[in-house]
Design a protein around this motif. Structure first.
Motif, PDB file in Angstrom:
ATOM      1  N   SER A 160     -48.057 -10.717  -1.255  1.00 13.15           N
ATOM      2  CA  SER A 160     -48.803 -11.765  -1.560  1.00 13.15           C
ATOM      3  C   SER A 160     -48.437 -13.498  -1.724  1.00 13.15           C
ATOM      4  N   ASP A 161     -47.006 -13.205  -1.535  1.00 14.54           N
ATOM      5  CA  ASP A 161     -46.683 -14.323  -1.944  1.00 14.54           C
ATOM      6  C   ASP A 161     -44.777 -14.279  -0.946  1.00 14.54           C
ATOM      7  N   GLU A 162     -44.527 -15.408   0.085  1.00 12.54           N
ATOM      8  CA  GLU A 162     -43.373 -15.200   0.577  1.00 12.54           C
ATOM      9  C   GLU A 162     -41.978 -14.324  -0.471  1.00 12.54           C
ATOM     10  N   LEU A 163     -42.192 -15.061  -1.635  1.00 12.71           N
ATOM     11  CA  LEU A 163     -41.307 -14.378  -2.242  1.00 12.71           C
ATOM     12  C   LEU A 163     -40.879 -12.729  -2.297  1.00 12.71           C
ATOM     13  N   LEU A 164     -42.270 -12.358  -2.277  1.00 16.04           N
ATOM     14  CA  LEU A 164     -42.175 -10.805  -2.184  1.00 16.04           C
ATOM     15  C   LEU A 164     -42.015 -10.445  -0.783  1.00 16.04           C
ATOM     16  N   GLY A 165     -41.455 -11.476   0.413  1.00 13.47           N
ATOM     17  CA  GLY A 165     -41.497 -10.634   1.088  1.00 13.47           C
ATOM     18  C   GLY A 165     -42.308 -10.181   2.300  1.00 13.47           C
TER      19      GLY A 165
END
Lengths: 89, 223
Positions: B200-205
């Motif tokens: 649910s986030d770019e940081l999570l891939g």
């Protein structure tokens, strides 16, 4: 009276039993080629207060149907182990 | 008023904060609701998050199924409200007979924690109504008992009625017909093994999980 019962829960026929299959392979690797099948399940021991063994069995059957086993993947077999047990509490 | 989602929490649940964060990230309001709650009608959607409710004792979801809140979950679901079970939540919905079948041990007998690709196979469910049929999503799985199984008659119904929502591209756990998620007959109750809140986030891939939460709360089955 206090009765001791055993509920044996096994994978339903046709349901994959990867644990059994893995143990079978390990037994064959150890040279126990005589082993043709391994099935892994679990045993739940119950102490049940009831007037008769029949009543204790019925209670345990009902527990198995409602909670102890999932009929989609498991089969439960309830048996009476002993009556007049001394409580281990 | 923003969309308000109940994230149902049991002793041993451990993905509730990730789920709340994911929902807040897309502008929803989300509340943790403890397992003794008896009233859920004020919410727009319910999520049963991942984790190990009651330590996975007996079978995953087997004990949580008898929590007081499950009566309220059932009432909410029967009235057509959108309900999503993620991982342990899926196992719980199956134990509660709100979804058919069961989740058994992975065929590899290993706990699997990695990203997988799943294909959206139907859009007639609360979980997928804003997705496109055939769309590929990248989502993480994190489970030991994720191997979906059911009897042949149930499998036939699930396939014929297009109730398989998500299917693994490369089956990681032995699930029958590579099933990663299913819904009930009406389509409002959905269960899936992958974790959309962890995508649910770019940081999570990956952000592919957001589409599923949006479908749940703003799609065809939203309140």
């Amino acid at each position: 009276m206090l009765y001791e019962l055993s509920v044996e829960i096994m994978p339903k026929p046709g349901i994959a039993d990867p644990e059994g299959a893995t143990i079978l392979r390990a037994l064959h690797a150890l040279g126990f080629d005589v082993t043709k099948r391994v099935a892994v399940g679990k045993v739940i021991k119950l102490q049940v207060e009831a007037d008769t063994g029949e009543e204790a069995l019925q209670a345990a059957e009902s527990m198995a149907a409602k909670l102890l086993a999932n009929p989609v993947i498991e089969v439960a077999r309830v048996s009476l182990v002993q009556e007049h047990v001394a409580s281990t509490d | 008023m923003p969309i308000n989602v109940a994230v149902i929490t049991f002793p041993g649940t451990n993905c509730e904060y990730d789920t709340v964060k994911a929902l807040e990230r897309i502008g929803y309001s989300a509340e943790l609701v403890w397992h003794d709650a008896v009233e859920l009608n004020a919410y727009d959607a319910l999520i049963l998050p991942g984790g190990f409710s009651y330590g996975d004792y007996l079978r995953p979801g087997a004990i949580a199924r008898f929590s007081p809140v499950m009566q309220a979950v059932e009432e909410f679901a029967r009235s057509g409200g959108p309900v999503l079970g993620i991982c342990n939540g899926f196992q719980l919905l199956a134990e509660a007979h709100l979804l058919p079948g069961a989740l058994q041990k992975n065929v590899s007998l290993r706990f699997i924690c990695r990203d997988v690709e799943v294909r959206v196979d139907t859009v007639r469910s609360s979980l997928t109504s804003l997705a496109s049929k055939g769309q590929i999503l990248s989502l993480p799985i994190n489970h030991f008992e994720g191997n979906y199984t059911c009897d042949d008659a149930t499998l036939k119904i699930l396939e014929e009625d297009e109730r398989v929502l998500l299917r693994y591209i490369d089956n990681p756990n032995g699930s029958v017909h590579s099933i990663a998620g299913i819904c009930n007959e009406e389509g409002n109750i959905a269960g899936m093994m992958p974790h959309p809140e962890r995508a649910s986030d770019e940081l999570l891939g990956s952000t592919d999980g957001i589409l599923l939460f949006r479908s749940l709360c703003e799609g065809k089955f939203s309140r």
